[in-house]
Scaffold this active site. Structure first.
Site, PDB file in Angstrom:
ATOM      1  N   LEU A   8       0.846  -1.205   0.000  1.00 36.26           N
ATOM      2  CA  LEU A   8       0.000   0.000   0.000  1.00 36.26           C
ATOM      3  C   LEU A   8       0.875   1.246   0.000  1.00 36.26           C
ATOM      4  CD1 LEU A   8      -2.621  -1.115   2.678  1.00 36.26           C
ATOM      5  CD2 LEU A   8      -2.475  -1.691   0.232  1.00 36.26           C
ATOM      6  N   ALA A   9       0.741   2.036  -1.053  1.00 37.89           N
ATOM      7  CA  ALA A   9       1.613   3.206  -1.193  1.00 37.89           C
ATOM      8  C   ALA A   9       0.886   4.375  -1.861  1.00 37.89           C
ATOM      9  CB  ALA A   9       2.861   2.839  -1.994  1.00 37.89           C
ATOM     10  N   ARG A  15       1.810  14.422   6.762  1.00 34.67           N
ATOM     11  CA  ARG A  15       2.673  14.757   7.893  1.00 34.67           C
ATOM     12  C   ARG A  15       4.153  14.789   7.507  1.00 34.67           C
ATOM     13  NH1 ARG A  15       0.183  10.243  11.727  1.00 34.67           N
ATOM     14  NH2 ARG A  15      -0.418   9.438   9.686  1.00 34.67           N
ATOM     15  N   GLN A  72      -5.493   3.733  -6.642  1.00 37.94           N
ATOM     16  CA  GLN A  72      -6.609   4.015  -5.730  1.00 37.94           C
ATOM     17  C   GLN A  72      -6.935   5.493  -5.944  1.00 37.94           C
ATOM     18  OE1 GLN A  72      -5.581   4.320  -1.610  1.00 37.94           O
ATOM     19  NE2 GLN A  72      -7.636   3.812  -0.874  1.00 37.94           N
ATOM     20  N   GLY A 139      -2.052   0.602  15.526  1.00 33.45           N
ATOM     21  CA  GLY A 139      -3.200  -0.243  15.852  1.00 33.45           C
ATOM     22  C   GLY A 139      -2.798  -1.237  16.937  1.00 33.45           C
ATOM     23  N   TYR A 366      40.134  17.739 -18.028  1.00 40.36           N
ATOM     24  CA  TYR A 366      38.834  17.161 -18.346  1.00 40.36           C
ATOM     25  C   TYR A 366      38.999  16.089 -19.408  1.00 40.36           C
ATOM     26  CZ  TYR A 366      34.142  16.538 -20.204  1.00 40.36           C
ATOM     27  OH  TYR A 366      32.974  15.983 -20.630  1.00 40.36           O
TER      28      TYR A 366
HETATM   29  C1  UD1 Z   1      -1.705   1.679   9.761  1.00 38.47           C
HETATM   30  C2  UD1 Z   1      -2.620   0.666  10.462  1.00 38.47           C
HETATM   31  C3  UD1 Z   1      -2.183   0.529  11.915  1.00 38.47           C
HETATM   32  C4  UD1 Z   1      -0.725   0.083  11.961  1.00 38.47           C
HETATM   33  C5  UD1 Z   1       0.150   1.048  11.171  1.00 38.47           C
HETATM   34  C6  UD1 Z   1       1.566   0.513  11.058  1.00 38.47           C
HETATM   35  C7  UD1 Z   1      -4.844   0.771   9.462  1.00 38.47           C
HETATM   36  C8  UD1 Z   1      -6.214   1.297   9.550  1.00 38.47           C
HETATM   37  N1  UD1 Z   1      -3.986   1.148  10.394  1.00 38.47           N
HETATM   38  O1  UD1 Z   1      -1.877   2.935  10.389  1.00 38.47           O
HETATM   39  O2  UD1 Z   1      -2.998  -0.425  12.570  1.00 38.47           O
HETATM   40  O3  UD1 Z   1      -0.294  -0.002  13.307  1.00 38.47           O
HETATM   41  O4  UD1 Z   1      -0.344   1.221   9.827  1.00 38.47           O
HETATM   42  O5  UD1 Z   1       2.414   1.434  10.467  1.00 38.47           O
HETATM   43  O6  UD1 Z   1      -4.577   0.018   8.550  1.00 38.47           O
HETATM   44  N2  UD1 Z   1      -2.560   3.922   2.275  1.00 38.47           N
HETATM   45  C9  UD1 Z   1      -3.112   3.807   1.026  1.00 38.47           C
HETATM   46  N3  UD1 Z   1      -4.368   4.263   0.803  1.00 38.47           N
HETATM   47  C10 UD1 Z   1      -5.125   4.822   1.785  1.00 38.47           C
HETATM   48  C11 UD1 Z   1      -4.562   4.942   3.076  1.00 38.47           C
HETATM   49  C12 UD1 Z   1      -3.277   4.470   3.288  1.00 38.47           C
HETATM   50  O7  UD1 Z   1      -2.464   3.298   0.099  1.00 38.47           O
HETATM   51  O8  UD1 Z   1      -6.257   5.212   1.500  1.00 38.47           O
HETATM   52  C13 UD1 Z   1      -1.185   3.436   2.495  1.00 38.47           C
HETATM   53  C14 UD1 Z   1      -0.245   4.520   2.944  1.00 38.47           C
HETATM   54  O9  UD1 Z   1       0.413   5.128   1.839  1.00 38.47           O
HETATM   55  C15 UD1 Z   1       0.724   3.767   3.833  1.00 38.47           C
HETATM   56  C16 UD1 Z   1      -0.093   2.606   4.372  1.00 38.47           C
HETATM   57  O10 UD1 Z   1      -1.217   2.488   3.530  1.00 38.47           O
HETATM   58  O11 UD1 Z   1       1.817   3.250   3.100  1.00 38.47           O
HETATM   59  C17 UD1 Z   1      -0.546   2.845   5.820  1.00 38.47           C
HETATM   60  O12 UD1 Z   1      -1.341   4.008   5.863  1.00 38.47           O
HETATM   61  P1  UD1 Z   1      -1.185   5.070   7.023  1.00 38.47           P
HETATM   62  O13 UD1 Z   1      -2.179   6.138   6.794  1.00 38.47           O
HETATM   63  O14 UD1 Z   1       0.217   5.465   7.213  1.00 38.47           O
HETATM   64  O15 UD1 Z   1      -1.699   4.188   8.269  1.00 38.47           O
HETATM   65  P2  UD1 Z   1      -1.311   4.321   9.786  1.00 38.47           P
HETATM   66  O16 UD1 Z   1      -2.132   5.420  10.383  1.00 38.47           O
HETATM   67  O17 UD1 Z   1       0.147   4.405   9.945  1.00 38.47           O
END
Ligand code: UD1
Ligand code: CA
Length: 454
Positions: A8-9, A15, A72, A139, A366
């Site tokens: 997921l990226a 932030r 996404q 989490g 050079y």
């Molecule tokens: C998430 C987890 C949390 C865990 C933590 C670990 C959830 C709801 N929470 O929280 O339980 O402890 O990671 O680091 O899953 N992303 C997407 N699409 C979105 C949202 C996020 O691709 O719509 C990707 C972000 O780019 C990131 C990853 O998912 O790489 C995690 O998302 P982020 O918003 O950082 O979640 P956390 O609040 O860190």
């Protein structure tokens, strides 16, 4: 059984205050997404899908061709992000590991061992977790104490006081049975504090459907660490940097003072090599044994053989062969091959050139787009004039040639083996073997000129 990975990226990482995608933020000069991909590949998983969103074009351009990307459209949460990869997961079947693109310290061993547990317990989902000193923001893992299985995962913003006191946290990486994951995604509701579709909610959904969820808790707590802001990114750099140093020290690399030293995780260095302060080694750089590197040296994606000295050098995508003595103050630019025992000295730049063994280019020169033979000597201040304003041309210099001080070699041009050029010459025509090329006006002394002028 078939295994694949979804990373997921899509997040922007508000932030991070970055203009680009968060997963491109770097730890030890390597984008976080590449750390995750390498860990997955190291676990023997070849089918990988990255979910992109913010900065999707930048990510796609960066990723290798064999990585699938899906988009996404809106960042509605981690569960929604996995939904974007539903077709990929359905095609692959078997088991899928979902990982966060912002948690780079996950490793191949953890991925493999977690799968063993996932398979042996017959779980629909297995979360990779660890106990951390400060669980804030992660989490929390809620265990069903009747059988030690995973009951659910509660996000910080949805946790009550008792749940906030749990120190076992979600890394964001989970093994799933692909079919169970796809079914549970349909049940996601955004009824939480952030109004997002949480991937973590699939755990409770699967349990309600009578499936088992498990926990793979690792003793290596850095595995769970994610970077949501620059301070966390710096902390990940600190941990990763120390880890790289420890591995190199154990292999016999000498780092007497690590000040200003950054070494990427994929860099390899041979024993008895000395790394001096302010040295930055990145990418796929390989350095041999018994070299001295630094101080104040940057080497990127280059291959440096044994016994090389690099003192105040910048070297990018180039090769330096054994025993070469480079520096101080040398720039070796891409696609250069510097031969054995070559000396490049003060303020020398080499670009897209080969330099044969034993050749000396000691000062202010050079060498660009050139093929230089062995044992050539360049005097001070020589220039290969490779660019005519429209196109680049090559210079060829044979073995044992002697290029006099302040020679301009107007390319395309050849100075054959054993030939000389006279100091101050601007050479526009080939110089045959064993000839002396002179291309400058003869000196005239005007006697008494100064007195007459007065
Ligand atoms: C998430 C987890 C949390 C865990 C933590 C670990 C959830 C709801 N929470 O929280 O339980 O402890 O990671 O680091 O899953 N992303 C997407 N699409 C979105 C949202 C996020 O691709 O719509 C990707 C972000 O780019 C990131 C990853 O998912 O790489 C995690 O998302 P982020 O918003 O950082 O979640 P956390 O609040 O860190
Ligand atoms: Ca995160």
């Amino acid at each position: 059984m078939n295994k694949c990975a979804v990373i997921l990226a899509a997040g922007q990482g508000k932030r991070m205050k970055s203009a680009g995608p968060k997963a491109m933020c770097r730890v030890l000069l390597k984008p976080m997404i590449d750390w995750v991909i390498d860990a997955v590949r190291g676990a023997g998983i070849t089918e990988i899908c990255v979910v992109t969103g913010c900065g999707a074009e930048q990510l796609r351009a960066h990723l290798p061709e064999d990585i699938v990307t899906v988009r996404q459209e809106r960042q509605l949460g981690t569960g929604d992000a996995v939904r974007a990869a539903a077709d990929f997961i359905a095609q692959q079947g078997g088991s899928v590991i979902v990982l966060n693109g912002d948690a780079p310290l996950i490793d191949s061993e953890t991925i493999r061992d977690a799968f063993e547990k996932h398979a042996s317990e017959g779980n629909a989902a297995t979360v990779i977790s660890a106990r951390v000193d400060n669980p804030y923001g992660y989490g929390r893992i809620v265990i069903d104490h009747r059988d030690g299985s995973l009951s659910r995962i509660v996000e910080e913003k949805d946790a009550d006081e008792q749940e906030k006191g749990i120190y076992e946290v979600n890394s964001g990486a989970f093994w799933f049975d692909s079919a169970d994951l796809l079914r549970s995604l349909e049940g996601l509701r955004g009824d939480n504090a952030q109004g997002e579709y949480y991937l973590t909610d699939t755990v409770a959904i699967l349990r309600r459907a009578g499936k088992r969820a498990g926990v793979y808790s690792t003793a290596n707590s850095s595995v769970v660490l994610g970077a949501n802001d620059r301070a966390q990114l710096m902390e990940l750099n600190r941990i990763a940097r120390r880890r790289v140093f420890d591995a190199l020290l154990a292999e016999g690399v000498d780092i007497p003072c690590p000040d200003g030293v950054i070494i990427g995780p994929d860099v390899r260095i041979g024993r008895d090599t000395l790394i001096l302060p302010n040295t930055i080694l990145s990418g796929s750089t390989v350095i041999g044994e018994s070299c001295t590197v630094g101080p104040n040296t940057r080497v990127e994606d280059s291959k440096i053989a044994d016994g090389v000295r690099l003192d105040n050098v910048v070297c990018e995508r180039a090769r330096v062969r054994s025993g070469a003595d480079i520096g101080p103050f040398v720039h070796i630019r891409p696609n250069s091959d510097v031969g054995e025992r070559v000396h490049l000295g003060n303020f020398v730049e080499v670009k897209n050139s080969t330099v044969g063994e034993g050749t000396k280019v000691s000062h202010l020169t050079y060498v660009g787009d050139s093929d230089v033979g062995a044992r050539v000597n360049f005097g001070c201040g020589c220039v290969t004039v490779n660019y005519d304003g429209k196109a680049k041309h090559r210079t060829t210099i044979g073995d044992n040639a002697f290029i006099g001080c302040n020679t301009n070699l107007i390319a395309p041009v050849t100075v054959a083996e054993n030939a000389y050029t006279a100091a101050g010459s601007t050479i526009t025509e080939d110089v045959p073997a064993e000839a002396l090329g002179i291309a400058r006006a003869r000196q005239v002394n005007k006697e008494g000129w100064v007195r007459r002028r007065k």
